[in-house]
Scaffold this active site. Structure first.
Site, PDB file in Angstrom:
ATOM      1  N   LYS A 112       7.249 -24.368   8.126  1.00 31.14           N
ATOM      2  CA  LYS A 112       8.348 -23.385   8.131  1.00 31.14           C
ATOM      3  C   LYS A 112       9.425 -23.724   9.151  1.00 31.14           C
ATOM      4  CE  LYS A 112       5.520 -19.790   6.117  1.00 31.14           C
ATOM      5  NZ  LYS A 112       4.165 -20.340   6.361  1.00 31.14           N
TER       6      LYS A 112
HETATM    7  O1  LIG Z   1       5.068 -15.946   2.120  1.00 30.34           O
HETATM    8  C1  LIG Z   1       4.216 -16.647   2.650  1.00 30.34           C
HETATM    9  C2  LIG Z   1       4.461 -17.912   3.129  1.00 30.34           C
HETATM   10  C3  LIG Z   1       3.427 -18.636   3.640  1.00 30.34           C
HETATM   11  N1  LIG Z   1       2.179 -18.158   3.701  1.00 30.34           N
HETATM   12  C4  LIG Z   1       1.108 -19.029   4.248  1.00 30.34           C
HETATM   13  O2  LIG Z   1       0.139 -19.265   3.221  1.00 30.34           O
HETATM   14  C5  LIG Z   1      -1.175 -19.202   3.769  1.00 30.34           C
HETATM   15  C6  LIG Z   1      -1.904 -18.025   3.173  1.00 30.34           C
HETATM   16  O3  LIG Z   1      -3.226 -17.949   3.653  1.00 30.34           O
HETATM   17  P1  LIG Z   1      -4.342 -16.988   2.969  1.00 30.34           P
HETATM   18  O4  LIG Z   1      -5.525 -17.163   3.873  1.00 30.34           O
HETATM   19  O5  LIG Z   1      -4.575 -17.512   1.579  1.00 30.34           O
HETATM   20  O6  LIG Z   1      -3.807 -15.618   2.985  1.00 30.34           O
HETATM   21  C7  LIG Z   1      -1.002 -19.108   5.281  1.00 30.34           C
HETATM   22  O7  LIG Z   1      -0.947 -20.435   5.782  1.00 30.34           O
HETATM   23  C8  LIG Z   1       0.359 -18.455   5.432  1.00 30.34           C
HETATM   24  O8  LIG Z   1       0.998 -18.800   6.634  1.00 30.34           O
HETATM   25  C9  LIG Z   1       1.932 -16.899   3.238  1.00 30.34           C
HETATM   26  O9  LIG Z   1       0.791 -16.404   3.268  1.00 30.34           O
HETATM   27  N2  LIG Z   1       2.951 -16.180   2.705  1.00 30.34           N
END
Ligand SMILES: O=c1ccn([C@@H]2O[C@H](COP(=O)(O)O)[C@@H](O)[C@H]2O)c(=O)[nH]1
Length: 315
Positions: A112
């Site tokens: 990001k």
């Molecule tokens: O809108 C967003 C952007 C990035 N993320 C990232 O994806 C993963 C989600 O992890 P989970 O454990 O599947 O919830 C995490 O790295 C976030 O920083 C997001 O969730 N939403």
């Protein structure tokens, strides 16, 4: 984006496993088992806890990568989890990316990034490397669009130069995302829709063989209606869809984010895959580190297959 789409087609699986290790997500015996080795290897004993946890992340990540290689096309290592540990964590981040690439996976760095143009140009080296040396070995990076076009252009240029991709935050999955993204603009559209139009424009001259540009969009699984509308609004933009599983998104929620041929998106799950071992009743704190990693392997593979099959069922 063509390489990613080819990998999705080869696995028949539009999902990506997020490599977001934390101390709570790695079996404690794996961390404890590294204590002696780390104590003997560090120059400054104060570094030992971070080095030990970073080393455990690497063992854990290799187990996950070996479990899902051939099932999923891609992994998404979340850099925050590694940067938190300082240099040892960043080393393990690059080692993880390298290992995933060696197993044939597309590596999407969730970093990001976003800044003024001159600084964005430095961040964009994550795609190109520096002076012929690429320490990162990633195929794509996530980017924050808050600074506007001059913060994005260096990434687009770097992606073109290196035959790689970027994914720009458009409609994020988190609970507070609407505070800014849903604000009304004078022309009647919402802020996230304006960002969507910019993203479609930033990628316009990079459209590949599959009809999608190098500039993808991040669209949360937690916003099914907006995701569906964005699919129609952004016909050349490939979506990275986080928010599946641990954040509540389901296969039915993400269906509308795919195009009519079942392409156009890849869905991420991090904790839902890498933390599956914690929900398995066979886990015991008295297990050996090897047995705990064997359980991580088995449960991550099963969770990845379940997610693949759930997505296939709606596409
Ligand atoms: O809108 C967003 C952007 C990035 N993320 C990232 O994806 C993963 C989600 O992890 P989970 O454990 O599947 O919830 C995490 O790295 C976030 O920083 C997001 O969730 N939403």
């Amino acid at each position: 984006m063509d390489r990613l789409i080819d990998a999705i087609e080869a696995t028949q699986n539009p999902s990506v496993v997020g490599l977001d290790p934390t101390e709570a997500l790695v079996p404690p015996q794996v961390v404890a088992g590294l204590a002696d080795e780390v104590r003997d290897s560090v120059e400054d004993p104060a570094e030992a806890p971070a080095v030990q946890l970073a080393s455990a992340f690497y063992e854990f990540n290799r187990t996950i990568i070996d479990a899902v290689a051939g099932i999923v096309p891609a992994v998404k290592p979340q850099i925050a989890m590694y940067e938190a540990l300082g240099p040892a964590g960043v080393d393990v981040y690059t080692m993880t990316c390298d290992y995933a690439a060696s197993r044939g996976l597309y590596v999407l760095a969730d970093a990001k990034r976003g800044d003024i143009g001159s600084t964005a140009a430095a961040y964009a080296h994550m795609l190109t490397g520096v002076n012929g040396f690429d320490p990162w070995k990633v195929d794509a990076v996530t980017v924050n669009p808050y600074l506007g076009t001059d913060g994005i252009t260096p990434f687009v240029d770097a992606a073109k130069e290196s035959d790689k991709d970027l994914f720009v935050l458009v409609r994020t999955s988190n609970p507070s995302s609407s505070e800014l993204q849903m604000l009304d603009l004078a022309d009647g559209s919402k802020v996230y829709e304006r960002v969507a139009d910019l993203v479609e424009g930033w990628g316009a001259d990079t459209i590949g063989e599959h009809g999608y540009s190098r500039v993808g969009a991040v669209v949360g699984a937690t916003h099914p209606e907006e995701g569906k509308a964005l699919r129609a609004r952004m016909p050349h933009t490939f979506f990275l869809v986080p928010g599946y599983g641990a954040q509540g998104g389901t296969a039915a929620d993400v269906r509308g984010m795919f195009d009519e041929s079942g392409s156009g998106a890849i869905v991420n799950s991090s904790r839902g895959i890498i933390g599956a071992w914690k929900k398995d009743e066979r886990y015991s704190p008295s297990m050996s580190a090897d047995d705990a990693l064997a359980l991580v392997d088995e449960t991550a593979r099963a969770a990845a297959i379940r997610m693949r099959d759930d997505l296939r069922a709606v596409l």
